[in-house]
Scaffold this active site. Sequence first.
Site, PDB file in Angstrom:
ATOM      1  N   GLY A  46      -7.439  48.272  12.548  1.00 36.45           N
ATOM      2  CA  GLY A  46      -8.630  48.396  11.706  1.00 36.45           C
ATOM      3  C   GLY A  46      -9.954  47.976  12.314  1.00 36.45           C
ATOM      4  CD  GLU A 100      -8.234  41.390  10.618  1.00 36.23           C
ATOM      5  OE1 GLU A 100      -8.375  42.462  11.246  1.00 36.23           O
ATOM      6  OE2 GLU A 100      -7.128  40.917  10.317  1.00 36.23           O
ATOM      7  CG  ASP A 101      -9.660  45.426   9.352  1.00 36.11           C
ATOM      8  OD1 ASP A 101      -9.234  44.271   9.163  1.00 36.11           O
ATOM      9  OD2 ASP A 101      -8.941  46.434   9.238  1.00 36.11           O
ATOM     10  CG  ASP A 104      -6.954  41.780   0.556  1.00 35.26           C
ATOM     11  OD1 ASP A 104      -7.718  41.564  -0.384  1.00 35.26           O
ATOM     12  OD2 ASP A 104      -5.910  42.437   0.429  1.00 35.26           O
ATOM     13  CE  LYS A 132     -10.536  44.439  -0.330  1.00 34.09           C
ATOM     14  NZ  LYS A 132      -9.208  45.057  -0.564  1.00 34.09           N
ATOM     15  CG  PHE A 153      -7.436  50.258  -0.906  1.00 32.88           C
ATOM     16  CD1 PHE A 153      -6.680  49.384  -0.141  1.00 32.88           C
ATOM     17  CD2 PHE A 153      -7.579  51.570  -0.472  1.00 32.88           C
ATOM     18  CE1 PHE A 153      -6.078  49.803   1.035  1.00 32.88           C
ATOM     19  CE2 PHE A 153      -6.971  52.004   0.700  1.00 32.88           C
ATOM     20  CZ  PHE A 153      -6.221  51.115   1.452  1.00 32.88           C
ATOM     21  CG  ASP A 160      -5.074  52.969   7.397  1.00 36.93           C
ATOM     22  OD1 ASP A 160      -5.269  51.731   7.310  1.00 36.93           O
ATOM     23  OD2 ASP A 160      -3.946  53.472   7.339  1.00 36.93           O
ATOM     24  NE  ARG A 166      -6.087  53.336  11.330  1.00 38.12           N
ATOM     25  CZ  ARG A 166      -5.742  52.196  10.759  1.00 38.12           C
ATOM     26  NH1 ARG A 166      -6.666  51.325  10.418  1.00 38.12           N
ATOM     27  NH2 ARG A 166      -4.486  51.909  10.503  1.00 38.12           N
TER      28      ARG A 166
HETATM   29  P1  5GP Z   1      -4.724  39.832   4.272  1.00 41.98           P
HETATM   30  O1  5GP Z   1      -3.583  39.148   4.968  1.00 41.98           O
HETATM   31  O2  5GP Z   1      -6.057  39.145   4.431  1.00 41.98           O
HETATM   32  O3  5GP Z   1      -4.400  40.071   2.819  1.00 41.98           O
HETATM   33  O4  5GP Z   1      -4.764  41.283   4.868  1.00 41.98           O
HETATM   34  C1  5GP Z   1      -5.612  41.679   5.850  1.00 41.98           C
HETATM   35  C2  5GP Z   1      -5.290  43.091   6.279  1.00 41.98           C
HETATM   36  O5  5GP Z   1      -4.941  43.943   5.183  1.00 41.98           O
HETATM   37  C3  5GP Z   1      -6.525  43.715   6.891  1.00 41.98           C
HETATM   38  O6  5GP Z   1      -6.574  43.465   8.260  1.00 41.98           O
HETATM   39  C4  5GP Z   1      -6.343  45.175   6.565  1.00 41.98           C
HETATM   40  O7  5GP Z   1      -5.585  45.787   7.569  1.00 41.98           O
HETATM   41  C5  5GP Z   1      -5.569  45.187   5.268  1.00 41.98           C
HETATM   42  N1  5GP Z   1      -6.480  45.370   4.118  1.00 41.98           N
HETATM   43  C6  5GP Z   1      -6.867  44.433   3.229  1.00 41.98           C
HETATM   44  N2  5GP Z   1      -7.711  44.948   2.308  1.00 41.98           N
HETATM   45  C7  5GP Z   1      -7.863  46.259   2.620  1.00 41.98           C
HETATM   46  C8  5GP Z   1      -8.618  47.344   2.047  1.00 41.98           C
HETATM   47  O8  5GP Z   1      -9.340  47.244   1.040  1.00 41.98           O
HETATM   48  N3  5GP Z   1      -8.513  48.548   2.668  1.00 41.98           N
HETATM   49  C9  5GP Z   1      -7.730  48.765   3.772  1.00 41.98           C
HETATM   50  N4  5GP Z   1      -7.725  49.977   4.276  1.00 41.98           N
HETATM   51  N5  5GP Z   1      -6.998  47.764   4.337  1.00 41.98           N
HETATM   52  C10 5GP Z   1      -7.070  46.527   3.775  1.00 41.98           C
END
Ligand code: 5GP
Length: 177
Positions: A46, A100-101, A104, A132, A153, A160, A166
């Site tokens: 990402g 990091e993208d 979440d 978020k 989302f 993606d 992407r």
């Molecule tokens: P976390 O462990 O913080 O919940 O997850 C992080 C990863 O989940 C991010 O690096 C990303 O790949 C994916 N992710 C979390 N939220 C989103 C979103 O709104 N859209 C997309 N496409 N991927 C997300």
Amino acid sequence: MIKLHDKHFEPMLKNELIETEIQRMATQISQDYAGKTPLFIAILNGSFMFAAQLMKSLTIPAEITFLRVSSYQATSSTGKVLELLGLQESVENREVIVLEDIIDTGLTMEKIKEQLLAKNPSSFALASLFHKPEALKTPIEIDYLGFKIENKFVVGYGLDYDGLGRNLSDLYVLKEE
Ligand code: 5GP
């Protein structure tokens, strides 16, 4: 509005706005790391677009490497195990900045950070393009943040939906049906 697979997405952030913010982050990082040569570690897939744009805007010497994480269930008692794949560079005594993208729940980054700290970098910082805050399940310190967004989302700018989206230069949010 755009359609990816079976879902519709609405425009959320324009490319110009995203890249203005990345420029601001790069300026800040260049100031904070003046005289140093940090090692950027971009988390695939990402963050590839964010990483490319940020690197172009830096005014300090820097190295970049890429990391993929795989997550699997070891046993029910140990929970999910996260493995760092593809890291060839030595992290020891380096000024590490993870790219990091999106943060979440923060659970992925918590584990990445733990494993990178075990390799004894001289410093560790996190730069995330999106975050978020409402979804966070563990405290994560984000040193350089682009945008706080709603707990919805999103796709585009590297992110993606099931493989698609992407390459979109703007950010889009899932439309509530
Ligand atoms: P976390 O462990 O913080 O919940 O997850 C992080 C990863 O989940 C991010 O690096 C990303 O790949 C994916 N992710 C979390 N939220 C989103 C979103 O709104 N859209 C997309 N496409 N991927 C997300």
